[in-house]
Design a protein around this motif. Structure first.
Motif, PDB file in Angstrom:
ATOM      1  N   GLY A 145     -26.655 -47.567 -14.855  1.00 13.91           N
ATOM      2  CA  GLY A 145     -27.742 -47.899 -15.757  1.00 13.91           C
ATOM      3  C   GLY A 145     -28.261 -46.750 -16.595  1.00 13.91           C
ATOM      4  N   THR A 195     -27.146 -47.281 -20.271  1.00 11.36           N
ATOM      5  CA  THR A 195     -27.209 -48.639 -20.806  1.00 11.36           C
ATOM      6  C   THR A 195     -27.783 -48.618 -22.216  1.00 11.36           C
ATOM      7  N   SER A 246     -22.002 -45.401 -15.790  1.00 11.59           N
ATOM      8  CA  SER A 246     -23.419 -45.237 -16.131  1.00 11.59           C
ATOM      9  C   SER A 246     -23.926 -46.303 -17.092  1.00 11.59           C
ATOM     10  N   GLY A 247     -23.073 -47.285 -17.437  1.00 10.83           N
ATOM     11  CA  GLY A 247     -23.540 -48.428 -18.211  1.00 10.83           C
ATOM     12  C   GLY A 247     -23.326 -48.358 -19.702  1.00 10.83           C
TER      13      GLY A 247
END
Length: 337
Positions: free
Chosen positions: A146, A149, A173-174
């Motif tokens: 995340g 993101t 890590s998105g």
């Protein structure tokens, strides 16, 4: 112990296998019985320069088991499985040997179940990729699920060791990940690493392909060849974007159009691990270890990073393989696991 040594700069034939005394750890140090040693481009590049020491054992990366602990190193114990950071930086003796002594600041626990192959493969490439992914003005300082993101990353050269690590860590890590490659073989590897869109830059209009994959532009470029790619990077970066440059493939110099660059508030961040401050290295090592522990970073063909094994005695052949551009990660097998 057996160790690879050289006493003068030159081609790979200056490397030889020698017997040396097993080193003893001092205060704040541990001794590691090495299982694998990673071979990086810096090994052959350093070998071609004047030596800073009378004798050098190459190798920045490695993984093994602690077998002796010096005073003031209580965080570690005999039997701990570990991987190493910049083991030869500033020192004459690196990981192309059966044993190496390291300060605890360069020693990182290897997660349970993780192979020594991955431990020896992650050092320079993964830490470089981590730094490249954490220098964007509006991006995270740390990586994890995340953390990226909403960001789009362009990884130039997604089938290289650093490129593969950048793809895997950004995906973990998105981020939305776009990458460029130069062949169908490398395209398959970049897709295996987790890239959402893979572009063969030898086929068609690369700028149009990047814009099709990222219509709003990219936030961050992980750049291996700025002299070749700067015009493309400028064209596809969003306002406020960053170019993180970690190598100079394809040329030593390039021009930057001032108006276009400052009008978009772009940032150029150059990076090299050897002068990076200790806090950034420690954060990178912690995040990469977490990625390994949670399955966010893997090695092997299925993860886009083929592993090529050589014996310790074949160190010169292994360094030649890296210098000649072998796709994947080259490791020296020091001991049976």
């Amino acid at each position: 112990m057996r160790a690879i040594v050289y006493r003068r700069p030159g081609a790979s034939d200056v490397l030889s296998l020698a017997e040396r005394d097993i080193p003893e750890p001092g205060p704040g140090e541990v001794r590691v019985r090495l299982m694998r040693s990673g071979v990086n481009p810096t090994d052959w590049r350093f070998r071609s320069r004047p030596l800073p020491f009378d004798e050098v054992t190459p190798g920045q990366d490695g993984a093994g088991v602690i077998d002796a602990v010096g005073p003031q190193a209580a965080d570690f114990k005999v039997g701990d499985r570990v991987w190493l950071i910049l083991a030869q930086h500033g020192k004459p003796f690196g990981t192309a040997a059966e044993y190496v002594v390291q300060p605890i600041s360069r020693v990182v626990p290897l997660p349970d179940g993780a192979s020594f192959d991955i431990g020896a493969a992650i050092g320079v490439p993964a830490l470089t990729a981590h730094r490249a992914l954490t220098v964007h003005d509006r991006g995270p300082a740390r990586l994890g699920p995340g953390a990226m993101t909403g960001l789009t990353v362009l990884v130039q050269g997604g089938a290289g060791a650093v490129g593969n690590a950048a793809v895997q860590l950004a995906r973990w890590s998105g981020a939305t990940v776009v990458t460029t490659v130069s062949s169908s073989r490398k395209e398959s590897l970049a897709k295996a690493a987790g890239a959402h869109d893979v572009i063969n830059y030898r086929q068609g209009d690369v700028e149009s392909a990047v814009r099709a994959a990222a219509p709003d532009g990219v936030d961050l470029v992980v750049e291996v060849a700025p002299a070749q790619n700067n015009a493309l990077d400028l064209a596809v970066l969003k306002t406020g974007g960053t170019v993180a440059i970690y190598a100079k493939h394809g040329g030593d110099e390039y021009s930057v159009p001032i108006f276009e660059t400052y009008f978009k508030n772009l940032r150029y961040q150059y990076l090299v691990l050897y002068s990076l401050h200790a806090e950034a290295l420690a954060c990178a090592a912690s995040d990469v270890t977490a990625a390994i522990a949670t399955g966010g970073f893997c090695v092997g063909e299925d993860s886009g990073l083929p592993i090529h094994h050589f014996s310790l005695a074949e160190a010169s052949v292994a360094q030649d393989a890296v210098e000649q551009g072998t796709v994947g990660k080259v490791l020296l097998d020091i001991a049976e696991t």
